[in-house]
Structure formats: C-alpha cells, structure tokens
Design a protein around this motif. Structure first.
Motif, mmCIF file in Angstrom:
data_model
loop_
_atom_site.group_PDB
_atom_site.id
_atom_site.type_symbol
_atom_site.label_atom_id
_atom_site.label_comp_id
_atom_site.label_asym_id
_atom_site.label_seq_id
_atom_site.Cartn_x
_atom_site.Cartn_y
_atom_site.Cartn_z
ATOM 1 N N VAL A 88 -10.616 -5.803 -12.620
ATOM 2 C CA VAL A 88 -9.469 -5.925 -13.517
ATOM 3 C C VAL A 88 -9.988 -6.412 -14.864
ATOM 4 C CG1 VAL A 88 -7.242 -7.040 -13.876
ATOM 5 C CG2 VAL A 88 -7.969 -6.445 -11.557
ATOM 6 N N GLU A 89 -9.976 -5.522 -15.863
ATOM 7 C CA GLU A 89 -10.574 -5.822 -17.157
ATOM 8 C C GLU A 89 -9.552 -6.287 -18.190
ATOM 9 O OE1 GLU A 89 -14.397 -2.787 -16.939
ATOM 10 O OE2 GLU A 89 -12.647 -2.206 -18.146
ATOM 11 N N CYS A 90 -8.320 -6.472 -17.756
ATOM 12 C CA CYS A 90 -7.272 -6.980 -18.638
ATOM 13 C C CYS A 90 -6.491 -8.025 -17.856
ATOM 14 C CB CYS A 90 -6.345 -5.852 -19.092
ATOM 15 S SG CYS A 90 -5.600 -4.970 -17.707
ATOM 16 N N GLY A 91 -5.727 -8.865 -18.549
ATOM 17 C CA GLY A 91 -4.998 -9.895 -17.829
ATOM 18 C C GLY A 91 -5.953 -10.884 -17.164
ATOM 19 N N LYS A 92 -5.413 -11.674 -16.263
ATOM 20 C CA LYS A 92 -6.229 -12.718 -15.648
ATOM 21 C C LYS A 92 -5.680 -13.063 -14.270
ATOM 22 C CE LYS A 92 -8.063 -17.330 -16.693
ATOM 23 N NZ LYS A 92 -8.001 -18.471 -17.644
ATOM 24 N N LEU A 93 -6.577 -13.156 -13.298
ATOM 25 C CA LEU A 93 -6.209 -13.535 -11.930
ATOM 26 C C LEU A 93 -7.047 -14.716 -11.478
ATOM 27 C CD1 LEU A 93 -6.239 -9.974 -10.296
ATOM 28 C CD2 LEU A 93 -4.202 -11.299 -10.841
ATOM 29 N N ASP A 94 -6.394 -15.727 -10.888
ATOM 30 C CA ASP A 94 -7.178 -16.790 -10.268
ATOM 31 C C ASP A 94 -7.412 -16.437 -8.798
ATOM 32 O OD1 ASP A 94 -4.911 -17.555 -8.750
ATOM 33 O OD2 ASP A 94 -4.337 -19.131 -10.148
ATOM 34 N N ALA A 95 -8.116 -17.306 -8.081
ATOM 35 C CA ALA A 95 -8.497 -17.009 -6.698
ATOM 36 C C ALA A 95 -7.294 -16.833 -5.787
ATOM 37 C CB ALA A 95 -9.414 -18.117 -6.161
ATOM 38 N N GLU A 96 -6.246 -17.632 -5.998
ATOM 39 C CA GLU A 96 -5.055 -17.524 -5.157
ATOM 40 C C GLU A 96 -4.298 -16.227 -5.439
ATOM 41 O OE1 GLU A 96 -4.042 -19.432 -2.557
ATOM 42 O OE2 GLU A 96 -6.041 -20.274 -2.852
ATOM 43 N N GLN A 97 -4.280 -15.816 -6.697
ATOM 44 C CA GLN A 97 -3.641 -14.539 -7.019
ATOM 45 C C GLN A 97 -4.383 -13.370 -6.383
ATOM 46 O OE1 GLN A 97 -3.493 -15.547 -11.350
ATOM 47 N NE2 GLN A 97 -1.689 -14.223 -11.327
ATOM 48 N N VAL A 98 -5.695 -13.425 -6.382
ATOM 49 C CA VAL A 98 -6.484 -12.375 -5.748
ATOM 50 C C VAL A 98 -6.119 -12.271 -4.269
ATOM 51 C CG1 VAL A 98 -8.807 -11.721 -5.004
ATOM 52 C CG2 VAL A 98 -8.401 -12.425 -7.376
ATOM 53 N N LYS A 99 -5.992 -13.402 -3.601
ATOM 54 C CA LYS A 99 -5.570 -13.405 -2.184
ATOM 55 C C LYS A 99 -4.189 -12.786 -2.033
ATOM 56 C CE LYS A 99 -8.014 -17.585 -0.647
ATOM 57 N NZ LYS A 99 -7.818 -18.971 -0.142
ATOM 58 N N TRP A 100 -3.290 -13.128 -2.956
ATOM 59 C CA TRP A 100 -1.923 -12.612 -2.901
ATOM 60 C C TRP A 100 -1.919 -11.090 -3.006
ATOM 61 C CZ3 TRP A 100 1.834 -9.755 -5.216
ATOM 62 C CH2 TRP A 100 3.167 -10.044 -4.897
ATOM 63 N N TRP A 101 -2.663 -10.570 -3.983
ATOM 64 C CA TRP A 101 -2.682 -9.126 -4.185
ATOM 65 C C TRP A 101 -3.378 -8.403 -3.039
ATOM 66 C CZ3 TRP A 101 0.527 -6.691 -7.104
ATOM 67 C CH2 TRP A 101 1.090 -7.341 -8.212
ATOM 68 N N LYS A 102 -4.430 -8.985 -2.511
ATOM 69 C CA LYS A 102 -5.110 -8.353 -1.377
ATOM 70 C C LYS A 102 -4.187 -8.276 -0.165
ATOM 71 C CE LYS A 102 -9.405 -8.946 -0.299
ATOM 72 N NZ LYS A 102 -10.763 -9.467 -0.014
ATOM 73 N N LYS A 103 -3.382 -9.303 0.045
ATOM 74 C CA LYS A 103 -2.433 -9.274 1.158
ATOM 75 C C LYS A 103 -1.400 -8.170 0.953
ATOM 76 C CE LYS A 103 1.097 -11.889 3.658
ATOM 77 N NZ LYS A 103 1.917 -13.121 3.738
ATOM 78 N N LEU A 104 -0.861 -8.055 -0.263
ATOM 79 C CA LEU A 104 0.121 -7.010 -0.527
ATOM 80 C C LEU A 104 -0.498 -5.630 -0.341
ATOM 81 C CD1 LEU A 104 2.785 -5.808 -1.486
ATOM 82 C CD2 LEU A 104 2.016 -6.143 -3.848
ATOM 83 N N TYR A 105 -1.693 -5.422 -0.882
ATOM 84 C CA TYR A 105 -2.350 -4.118 -0.750
ATOM 85 C C TYR A 105 -2.577 -3.792 0.723
ATOM 86 C CZ TYR A 105 -3.547 -3.682 -5.753
ATOM 87 O OH TYR A 105 -3.510 -3.552 -7.113
ATOM 88 N N PHE A 106 -3.142 -4.731 1.473
ATOM 89 C CA PHE A 106 -3.498 -4.446 2.860
ATOM 90 C C PHE A 106 -2.256 -4.205 3.721
ATOM 91 C CE2 PHE A 106 -4.668 -5.543 7.216
ATOM 92 C CZ PHE A 106 -5.791 -4.740 7.392
ATOM 93 N N SER A 107 -1.286 -5.111 3.630
ATOM 94 C CA SER A 107 -0.082 -4.968 4.458
ATOM 95 C C SER A 107 0.783 -3.810 3.986
ATOM 96 C CB SER A 107 0.721 -6.269 4.440
ATOM 97 O OG SER A 107 -0.023 -7.335 4.988
ATOM 98 N N GLY A 108 0.878 -3.641 2.673
ATOM 99 C CA GLY A 108 1.688 -2.556 2.130
ATOM 100 C C GLY A 108 1.099 -1.184 2.402
ATOM 101 N N LEU A 109 -0.208 -1.130 2.668
ATOM 102 C CA LEU A 109 -0.878 0.127 3.004
ATOM 103 C C LEU A 109 -1.107 0.271 4.501
ATOM 104 C CD1 LEU A 109 -3.536 0.252 0.131
ATOM 105 C CD2 LEU A 109 -1.565 1.770 0.389
ATOM 106 N N GLY A 110 -0.423 -0.553 5.301
ATOM 107 C CA GLY A 110 -0.614 -0.504 6.750
ATOM 108 C C GLY A 110 -0.373 0.886 7.324
#
Length: 456
Positions: free
Chosen positions: A88-110
């Motif tokens: 991600v070359e724009c905006g900013k994500l901290d470690a907890e946000q990365v976990k949040w997005w990974k959960k959405l991607y993984f579960s949402g792509l189940g």
C-alpha cells in the motif's frame, strides 16, 4: 490449488498505488490506481453527490474514508492472481489495521477460496505492507442527524424503510448505481425523489479480460463496499446513522461444517468489526448498524407481506438485476428462496404474479430446493436464509395446501414423498420463530423500540 500457487509465483506483488479526489460544488469524484506489475493496471472510479455547504478540502477524516474504500475495492482486483504481497503506497496502516484488513479479505473471500479449491492459510495468504502517508492533517467533526438507509430493492430494505418512516424517522435512501426496483421501493414508501442518493461506481472492466483469459474469479465481500461507500455518503450529507437491513440468518455458514459464509460481510461479526474500525480509525461519529439484525428471514418475510404495496416493485435477484428494468429471472436459487420463504403467507397465485411463474411447481428447481432445505453439501452461494427457517416455511405452506385440500406443487410433493414433511410441533416452532429477538445486535435503544413495536 496448482493454478493458485502458479499465479502467486508469477505475480508476487500487488500495488495499491494511489487515490485521487476531485471536488466540485455538488460532487466528489474519486479514482484509484491499482497495479499487478507486468500484468495489468486498474483504475476504478466513484462519483458521490454532496451538499453544497460541505467542503472536504484539507479534510483528513474524509481522506481516511476514501483510502479505506480503496482498501476494500482492491480485493476484487487482487484476487485475480492472489499475490502473496500487497504493498500500500498511499495512506497509512498500523499493525492492528493490517490484521483487520487481512481478516476481512480472508473471511470475505471464503466462498472464492472454496469454489476455486484453494486451501489458503489465514496468516500467509497475503502480507500487507504500508509505505504511504496521508496528505492532510485536519480532522473534521460534523454535526450529524438523520438516517441513511441502503436500499437494494429487496424485501429487507423495504421493511426497514417502511418501519422507520412510519415511526417518523428522518430518512435518506442510498444506492450504488441506479435500478428500477430501488426507485420503486422509495416511491412505494411515499418518499420524494430527492430522498434517494445514488452514487456511481465504475468497475474497471479490464479485470473481466483477465477472468476471460483464465485468471481467478469469484465472490467478493460486496457488503463491505456498501459499508465504506455508505460511510462516505453519510459524511458528505451530514447523516448520523447508517441503517442496514441484514438479519440474524446471515450469520449461518453456507457450507456445512466449514466457516465459509457467502454473506460474511452481512454477518454480525463483520458488523461488529466495522463498528470498531469506524470508531478507532475513521472517527466520523457516524453509527453503523443493522436494523433487522435481531430477526430471522422468516420473521422478515412474515412482516414484509403485511406491506403489500411493495409486492409489485421489490426484487432480490442478482441475475435479474443485470436487466433493465431489473426483473426476477425465475431460474436461480435466490428467486426460489424468496418464493419459499413467502409461501406460508401468500397464495400460489400471488407468488406467480410476483415471479412471473409458479417456481414451486418447476422441476428445474429441484436441485436448488434440495440445497435450500439442507439435504446437500452446501446451501446455494446466494444471500439466502437458514436451513431451519426454510424447512419451517415449507412445512407451514404444505400444511396450508393440505388443509385446503389443494394439490401440492411439484417441489412440495417431493418434500413429502422423500419423508421430510414433519408437521409435529410446527405451531410451537412457528411461535418460537415469530417471537425471536436475537440479542447479538447493535441497535440503539430508540431503534430497538421501533422494531419491537413493528413486531407486535
């Protein structure tokens, strides 16, 4: 699985490069730049209306909203190759946000993983790194009031809108792209044309070229796109509540014994996660919740048919939505599910008038019927209710036919002949379902009281 691994080796990197915001007096245009290096560039676009008194110049809060919509938009393009690295070359994500997005991607792509035979690991399926920053520094707080009600054209959002407007709540309606059933719902509710806010989403069709060339394709968490885009709309129009119409039935897994849910981004789990994300990282003061979360699809169907003015205009068919005007295709599992869940409450003639034919008497629907009643490995990959409530609806409808001495339509005849019909204690189950109120919900007290009154 081999194809998945091969595509990941050939395309190790996906880039979320940038977003662009252009503001006019009454609109905000947003575009995104995604890239799979050496393969494809993607440039999806959005167009939002806004009130003339609102300005988003130098507004960090709005920039975070736009960035976040880009994060959920990106998954549709990333999934073509499932690159192991997303930068991600724009905006900013901290470690907890990365976990949040990974959960959405993984579960949402189940469903996507399941249908494509992919055994993805939730920890290693993608590594998200953030190298960007935000341009603005001013966090803006707005005065907010009223409701934004996303309208999809189906029975659930119609029931939400009818109940809230009857209770005197100030409501604006929200839709992504225009459809006749959406306008029909707003008109049937007695609201003016300017109460409907339609945003325009332009999908980058070059992704379809990749799909046609054999790259990966499948279901994505569209309701998460609704969530983030509705947040932007509410912010631009000064609205306090985003009032969804997702029900308790959306929490049930689509595949028996597995955590694969076609409706993950309609589930209470996602709703709770989004609620936390909004509070921790967006901080707009907007409150996102589902008004119908305490209810099952069965309860919603029973309540919906008491508002018959919506019967000629509502549509819930994904295939039919591609037509203009949108229709019931009368060939898919979603059309059959809606017909089944309404069958205890409408006559055969009324159902035929809604769908254009008697789906309950259609032999081509048998496979979908078997899936919906839970006699298959999985439910249809559609937004449908739970297996238990489908069986309840079918049993009640069959009893109605038998009590009237009427001939059973084909699907109901099959249900009886296969030994599934069991009317014992059905009245107890009916009362149990009608009186249910799932406590896993985020309804503010004011809205909970409105819903309970409608249930009465």
């Amino acid at each position: 699985m081999d194809k998945y691994e091969e595509l990941r080796r050939e395309n190790p990197l996906f880039l979320y490069k940038s977003y662009h915001i252009e503001e006019t007096v009454d609109k905000v245009e947003i575009s995104y730049d995604f890239e799979i290096p050496g393969l494809a560039d993607f440039h999806p676009k959005w167009s939002f209306s806004k009130t003339e008194t609102v300005s988003i110049a130098d507004d960090l809060t709005f920039e975070r909203l736009v960035f976040s919509l880009g994060m959920v938009e990106a998954v549709s393009y990333w999934k073509a190759v499932c690159s192991p690295e997303m930068r991600v070359e724009c905006g900013k994500l901290d470690a907890e946000q990365v976990k949040w997005w990974k959960k959405l991607y993984f579960s949402g792509l189940g469903e996507f993983f399941y249908v494509n035979g992919i055994s993805a690991d939730p920890d290693t399926f993608v590594n998200i790194t953030s190298t960007g920053s935000f341009n603005n520094t001013a966090e803006v707080k707005r005065e907010l009031s009223g409701c934004l009600v996303p309208i999809g054209g189906g029975k659930d959002s119609a029931l939400t809108l009818e109940t809230l407007t009857t209770a005197g709540m100030k409501c604006k309606c929200y839709a992504i792209n225009d459809r006749c059933s959406i306008r029909g719902t707003v008109e049937a509710a007695g609201l003016s044309e300017d109460s409907l806010i339609i945003v325009k989403r332009i999908f980058d069709r070059s992704l379809i070229n990749l799909n046609n060339a054999g790259y990966l394709n499948g279901h994505t968490p569209f309701s998460a796109i609704v969530a983030f885009s509705a947040e932007i709309t509410a912010y631009l129009h000064g609205l306090k509540y985003i009032v969804l119409s997702n029900e308790a039935s959306a929490n049930e897994s689509t595949v028996a014994g597995q955590d694969v849910n076609h409706q993950y981004s309609k589930s209470f789990e996602f709703e709770s996660d989004f609620h936390s994300y909004e509070k921790d990282y967006l901080s707009t003061g907007i409150y996102y919740f589902s008004f119908l979360r305490p209810l099952s699809e069965f309860q919603i169907a029973k309540m919906f048919v008491s508002h018959r003015k919506y019967l000629p205009v509502f549509r819930s068919c994904n295939l039919g939505s591609k037509h203009s005007p949108d229709i019931w295709c009368a060939e898919c599992p979603k059309c059959l599910f809606v017909s089944l869940i309404l069958s205890p409450f409408l006559t055969e003639g009324e159902l035929s008038e809604v769908f254009g034919k008697n789906l309950l008497d259609d032999k081509d629907m048998l496979e979908y019927f078997i899936e919906l009643i839970g006699q298959s490995e999985h439910k249809p990959f559609e937004c449908v209710g739970s297996i238990d409530e489908v069986n309840l609806a079918v049993t009640l409808a069959i009893r109605n036919y038998l009590s009237a001495g009427s001939e059973l339509p084909y699907l109901f005849s099959e249900y009886v002949s296969r030994g599934f019909y069991s009317p014992e204690a059905i009245d107890d189950k009916y009362r149990e379902y009608c009186g249910e109120y799932n406590q896993q919900n985020l309804l503010p007290d004011e809205f909970a009281e409105i819903l309970k009154k409608e249930m009465e």
